[in-house]
Design an enzyme around this catalytic site. Structure first.
Site, PDB file in Angstrom:
ATOM      1  N   ASP A 140      29.191 -18.143 -11.461  1.00 12.91           N
ATOM      2  CA  ASP A 140      28.687 -19.031 -11.610  1.00 12.91           C
ATOM      3  C   ASP A 140      27.339 -19.249 -11.771  1.00 12.91           C
ATOM      4  O   ASP A 140      26.557 -17.987 -11.414  1.00 12.91           O
ATOM      5  CB  ASP A 140      29.135 -19.835 -10.557  1.00 12.91           C
ATOM      6  CG  ASP A 140      28.238 -21.226 -10.917  1.00 12.91           C
ATOM      7  OD1 ASP A 140      28.840 -22.155 -11.945  1.00 12.91           O
ATOM      8  OD2 ASP A 140      27.494 -22.001  -9.703  1.00 12.91           O
ATOM      9  N   GLU A 200      28.271 -16.924 -16.206  1.00 10.77           N
ATOM     10  CA  GLU A 200      28.021 -18.127 -17.218  1.00 10.77           C
ATOM     11  C   GLU A 200      26.370 -18.536 -17.245  1.00 10.77           C
ATOM     12  O   GLU A 200      25.639 -18.853 -16.566  1.00 10.77           O
ATOM     13  CB  GLU A 200      28.750 -19.290 -15.811  1.00 10.77           C
ATOM     14  CG  GLU A 200      28.879 -21.264 -16.729  1.00 10.77           C
ATOM     15  CD  GLU A 200      28.121 -21.473 -16.297  1.00 10.77           C
ATOM     16  OE1 GLU A 200      27.435 -22.951 -15.858  1.00 10.77           O
ATOM     17  OE2 GLU A 200      27.356 -21.284 -14.315  1.00 10.77           O
TER      18      GLU A 200
END
Ligand code: CA
Length: 536
Positions: A266, A296
């Protein structure tokens, strides 16, 4: 609408001959070692109910996913967050997977650690690999505030200091008293962080950079806003040796504990690319040599995305954000030219490192990176990512079932409910070499020629305007066969001519997927996928 192929000029005849020759060569050289098409399923959306039943729900649903071709699931962040109902991006304790009484509950929003392990076991039995959503950029919900020095930075230019160092009281003390020293004895203090956004002393909200010798924002992060190290909560300082050691140890621990196949990192724009590379290499070495990682790194700017992959030395893959932005743009301008839909996308230039998506939990309506692809275009977009060569496609839970915006509104699956059929088509028919017919602005098509293990190929046609036809060469070995549209049984079958050509139709603003009719009954395509997940 008749395509220009009917015009019959000499150049076009020559072009057809080239296509025939190329396809004939491809048929003679089957890809003997081509792996089966893998398919990732993102197994949550933002509004999954906080009923602590999701691990159990997924465990029960895994056989249905397997049946439609899913062999990897991306599960939500399952470490304990600061809010028992939060999705887990507000991470408090990496080592609490729903096992300890912390932050008001033992389970996470998704369930208990035991239920998570039951899901993992079921996944292993069904040979479905699991990708963990790892939040390594920050921590949230500290147990107590601590005094330290910090400077305010300009929110739009975080590389510029806009105050003198002042003493602040920041929420950076993490004791993990519910867990104690189980799995890790590391406690976190202000020295382990580089920034916060709340001073409890002055009760002021701002971006504060922590001041200490050798402490600064990381340099190898996105340069948006001057420096994009800081995203939210208490930002971890990944140059601190104790932080690095704890995160690396956690990577090994969780990968071994849950037999993970991979992770999605993330907020990859916001923490050291050098550390991301070290982390993936460390987990490969200590836990799983086949570890698959997705960073990400959210940018629609292809050069920045390629720069990111260079910096992590291709140890990670990335979401094809340029493709998502193209889908979004084209979907909202009816009749847009689709001939260059794949130009300047990651899947076009780095297919092995592109995770192709149409929607995810961050781009769904109301979320941080909202990039809506118009509902009428989703079938077209999914046909492109699922049936073509290249990329690691990932289907979104919110598209398969619909988004649970509020309990009163019924959930509406995307693609008129045809997504499960497209997913099966990927597994059964989207194999072998590919020939593109991207000649008409609003009607593009492509053929997959099959491979040694999957002899039957497919012919796909996509229109973002009126109904249309595309003449395509599927191979002389298919002469006189009857082909049908998998998605729309009411479409008139196509008979392949003696030379191996078919004239394939598509409805207005739709996609058609043509395959030999005999294979459809043989392959037992499942058309009754149950979408009522919260009523079972
Ligand atoms: Ca950061």
């Amino acid at each position: 609408m008749l395509s220009f192929f009917w015009c019959g000029s000499r150049q076009k005849a020559q072009k057809w001959r080239q296509i025939e020759e190329k396809a004939a060569n491809l048929e003679q050289q089957p890809s003997w070692n081509a792996p089966d098409n893998s398919l990732i399923f993102q197994a949550f959306e933002w509004h999954v109910p906080a009923d602590r039943s999701h691990w159990r729900r997924l465990r029960d649903l895994l056989p249905a996913y397997k049946a439609i071709g899913v062999d990897q699931i991306w599960v939500p962040p399952g470490c304990k967050g600061m809010d028992a109902h939060g999705n887990g991006y507000d991470i408090y304790d990496m080592y609490d997977l729903g096992e300890f009484d912390q932050k008001g509950a033992v389970p996470t929003k998704w369930g208990t650690r035991q239920e998570l392990e039951d899901l993992m076991l079921q996944a292993e039995i069904l040979e479905i690999r699991v990708i963990w959503d790892a939040v390594l950029n920050h921590k949230a919900g500290a147990d107590y505030p601590e005094p330290f020095k910090a400077v305010k930075v300009d929110p739009k230019r975080r590389d510029l200091e806009i105050s003198k160092p002042v003493e602040v009281n920041g929420w950076t003390g993490f004791e993990f008293s519910g867990r104690g020293d189980m799995y890790s004895s590391m406690k976190y203090h202000w020295q382990h962080f580089s920034g916060i956004d709340w001073d409890d002393k002055s009760k002021e909200n701002a971006i504060y950079k922590i001041v200490a010798p050798n402490k600064d924002w990381a340099k190898d992060v996105s340069t948006e806003n001057g420096n994009y190290d800081y995203l939210m909560f208490a930002d971890l300082d990944l140059t601190h040796p104790e932080v690095r050691a704890d995160l690396l140890q956690w990577g090994t621990w969780i990968t071994n504990t849950l037999s993970l196949n991979g992770m999605r990192l993330d907020a990859a724009k916001h923490f050291s690319t050098g550390f991301q590379k070290d982390f993936v290499q460390h987990v490969k070495k200590t836990a799983n040599p086949d570890f698959f990682a997705i960073g990400e790194y959210w940018t629609g700017h292809l050069p920045s995305l390629l720069d990111y992959l260079e910096k992590v030395e291709y140890t990670l893959t990335a979401y094809d954000v340029p493709l998502v932005e193209k889908f979004s743009k084209i979907s909202h301008a009816k009749g847009s030219d689709m001939r260059h839909i794949l130009k300047d996308t990651l899947v076009e230039c780095r297919p092995d490192h592109a995770v192709t998506i149409v929607t995810n939990h961050d781009t769904q309506p109301g979320q941080m990176l909202e990039t809506p692809v118009a509902p009428s275009f989703k079938l077209l977009a999914y046909a492109l990512i699922l049936l073509r060569k290249g990329g690691h496609p990932c289907v979104f839970y919110g598209d398969l079932y619909g988004i649970r915006a509020n309990v009163e509104n019924p959930m509406t699956p995307s693609c008129n409910g045809l997504l499960p059929i497209l997913m099966q088509a990927r597994k059964l028919y989207a194999n072998g070499e590919q020939q593109d017919y991207f000649d008409q602005p609003n009607c593009i098509g492509f053929v997959r020629y099959g491979n040694a293990r999957h002899l039957s190929g497919l012919a796909c046609v996509i229109s973002n305007a009126g109904s249309a036809v595309q003449k395509m060469y599927v191979g002389q070995r298919h002469a006189y066969e009857e082909w049908v549209d998998l998605l729309h049984s009411e479409m008139k079958p196509v008979i392949i001519d003696k030379k191996g050509y078919g004239v394939f139709a598509v409805k207005a603003m739709s996609a058609s997927v043509w395959v030999e009719s005999a294979t459809v009954s043989r392959d037992n395509i499942k058309r009754d996928f149950n979408v009522n997940i919260y009523n079972n």
